[in-house]
Design a protein around this motif. Sequence first.
Motif, PDB file in Angstrom:
ATOM      1  N   ILE A 102     -21.915  38.573 -10.585  1.00 46.00           N
ATOM      2  CA  ILE A 102     -20.749  37.706 -10.350  1.00 46.00           C
ATOM      3  C   ILE A 102     -20.230  37.894  -8.931  1.00 46.00           C
ATOM      4  O   ILE A 102     -19.946  36.920  -8.216  1.00 46.00           O
ATOM      5  N   LEU A 103     -20.119  39.144  -8.495  1.00 45.58           N
ATOM      6  CA  LEU A 103     -19.587  39.407  -7.161  1.00 45.58           C
ATOM      7  C   LEU A 103     -20.509  38.864  -6.072  1.00 45.58           C
ATOM      8  O   LEU A 103     -20.041  38.349  -5.058  1.00 45.58           O
ATOM      9  N   LEU A 104     -21.827  38.978  -6.289  1.00 47.77           N
ATOM     10  CA  LEU A 104     -22.782  38.440  -5.316  1.00 47.77           C
ATOM     11  C   LEU A 104     -22.622  36.934  -5.190  1.00 47.77           C
ATOM     12  O   LEU A 104     -22.585  36.390  -4.081  1.00 47.77           O
ATOM     13  N   ALA A 105     -22.529  36.252  -6.320  1.00 47.64           N
ATOM     14  CA  ALA A 105     -22.378  34.795  -6.296  1.00 47.64           C
ATOM     15  C   ALA A 105     -21.092  34.401  -5.581  1.00 47.64           C
ATOM     16  O   ALA A 105     -21.084  33.482  -4.754  1.00 47.64           O
ATOM     17  N   ALA A 106     -20.007  35.113  -5.877  1.00 47.61           N
ATOM     18  CA  ALA A 106     -18.724  34.791  -5.257  1.00 47.61           C
ATOM     19  C   ALA A 106     -18.744  35.052  -3.761  1.00 47.61           C
ATOM     20  O   ALA A 106     -18.128  34.313  -2.984  1.00 47.61           O
ATOM     21  N   PHE A 142     -20.438  25.167  -6.210  1.00 47.27           N
ATOM     22  CA  PHE A 142     -21.221  24.860  -7.393  1.00 47.27           C
ATOM     23  C   PHE A 142     -22.453  25.754  -7.500  1.00 47.27           C
ATOM     24  O   PHE A 142     -22.863  26.123  -8.605  1.00 47.27           O
ATOM     25  N   ALA A 143     -23.044  26.115  -6.372  1.00 42.55           N
ATOM     26  CA  ALA A 143     -24.212  27.000  -6.394  1.00 42.55           C
ATOM     27  C   ALA A 143     -23.846  28.362  -6.977  1.00 42.55           C
ATOM     28  O   ALA A 143     -24.650  28.993  -7.675  1.00 42.55           O
ATOM     29  N   ALA A 144     -22.627  28.817  -6.704  1.00 33.98           N
ATOM     30  CA  ALA A 144     -22.174  30.097  -7.257  1.00 33.98           C
ATOM     31  C   ALA A 144     -22.085  30.021  -8.778  1.00 33.98           C
ATOM     32  O   ALA A 144     -22.492  30.949  -9.486  1.00 33.98           O
ATOM     33  N   VAL A 145     -21.565  28.906  -9.274  1.00 33.27           N
ATOM     34  CA  VAL A 145     -21.470  28.717 -10.725  1.00 33.27           C
ATOM     35  C   VAL A 145     -22.859  28.628 -11.342  1.00 33.27           C
ATOM     36  O   VAL A 145     -23.135  29.227 -12.387  1.00 33.27           O
ATOM     37  N   GLN A 146     -23.739  27.871 -10.704  1.00 33.74           N
ATOM     38  CA  GLN A 146     -25.119  27.743 -11.202  1.00 33.74           C
ATOM     39  C   GLN A 146     -25.819  29.087 -11.268  1.00 33.74           C
ATOM     40  O   GLN A 146     -26.615  29.339 -12.181  1.00 33.74           O
ATOM     41  N   TYR A 147     -25.550  29.943 -10.299  1.00 33.87           N
ATOM     42  CA  TYR A 147     -26.173  31.264 -10.272  1.00 33.87           C
ATOM     43  C   TYR A 147     -25.566  32.175 -11.330  1.00 33.87           C
ATOM     44  O   TYR A 147     -26.274  32.844 -12.089  1.00 33.87           O
ATOM     45  N   ALA A 148     -24.235  32.232 -11.384  1.00 38.91           N
ATOM     46  CA  ALA A 148     -23.565  33.246 -12.202  1.00 38.91           C
ATOM     47  C   ALA A 148     -23.533  32.889 -13.684  1.00 38.91           C
ATOM     48  O   ALA A 148     -23.726  33.773 -14.542  1.00 38.91           O
ATOM     49  N   VAL A 204     -24.099  34.648 -19.393  1.00 38.38           N
ATOM     50  CA  VAL A 204     -24.450  34.378 -20.782  1.00 38.38           C
ATOM     51  C   VAL A 204     -25.587  35.302 -21.230  1.00 38.38           C
ATOM     52  O   VAL A 204     -25.539  35.902 -22.317  1.00 38.38           O
ATOM     53  N   TYR A 205     -26.610  35.412 -20.382  1.00 34.10           N
ATOM     54  CA  TYR A 205     -27.749  36.271 -20.730  1.00 34.10           C
ATOM     55  C   TYR A 205     -27.307  37.719 -20.910  1.00 34.10           C
ATOM     56  O   TYR A 205     -27.706  38.390 -21.871  1.00 34.10           O
TER      57      TYR A 205
END
Length: 295
Positions: free
Chosen positions: A221-225, A231-237, A242-243
């Motif tokens: 999460i921190l990496l994506a942020a 939107f790319a951050a949401v797609q990544y995180a 969920v997994y």
Amino acid sequence: MISVVIPSYNRRDCVVALLRDVFAQQAVDFEVIVVDDCSPDDSVEAFRREFPRARIFVNEKNGGPAVTRNRGIREAKGDIIVGFDSDVTIPDVRLLLKVANRFNEHPQVDGLAFRLLKPDGKSEDSPRWWHPVPIDKYADKQFYTSYFSGTAYAFRREALVEAGMYPEILYMHYEEVELAYRILDGGGEILHCPDLVALHHANEVSRRSEVTVFYKPRNQILLAAACLPGFAAVQYAAPRVVYQFVKACRGGHVKDFFRAMRSARTLLPTLMRSRKPLKYETLQRIVAMKHGLAP
């Protein structure tokens, strides 16, 4: 000159073995820096006794791999940083010379990703292969990459400093990923070099379970942020969260998962103040590298 930086935490015998390999290196000017992260054993005394040429530093408090590596980089006098984790050995006595030669041959390259093999010297260390191309096709090839392992690597010191060095907010895990992204975002290049070999003995870190159930979901999460645009951050995180939640449910680590989420929420305001999304061109380069294409 090359500065060899070795972080150490409670692995006296492993670091001693590594230091013997490093000090056996031939035909190149180098210094050795060991940064101990408050080991509870007698590591520091052993290093100072057996390796008086090594520069030994001790953290005032336990800071984790990112903090410890960064201190070594700051203390370094060389213009090339070679980093080794404490659980590797170096079979090639001219490895550091090869590093120096490779940088001379490729003046545009900022970093070199080493090839990691298991202790038998033949098998690939596949768990540490996070490169954008498949290990079975590319392990023995030279290619440009968006990743390097903190287990064994080399960088021009100036490039590390300009990229902000390792993100200390992550403590451990994914810190190499973000640093690699920052290097690429600054226009740098990282080259995987199959002839630069380190043997990884894969000693378990004292908090390996903590990496799996806490640091990994939190730091994704921190990496994506920190690195990805909206939107790319949401797609990544999102799919990763969920997994990790499903995995935590199956493994009985739900409490740890929610502890990781709380920690991420606590750290996000601090991280967002220094957030710097990658340029569009950098994201395109990373995608191209998945096809083994040059940057």
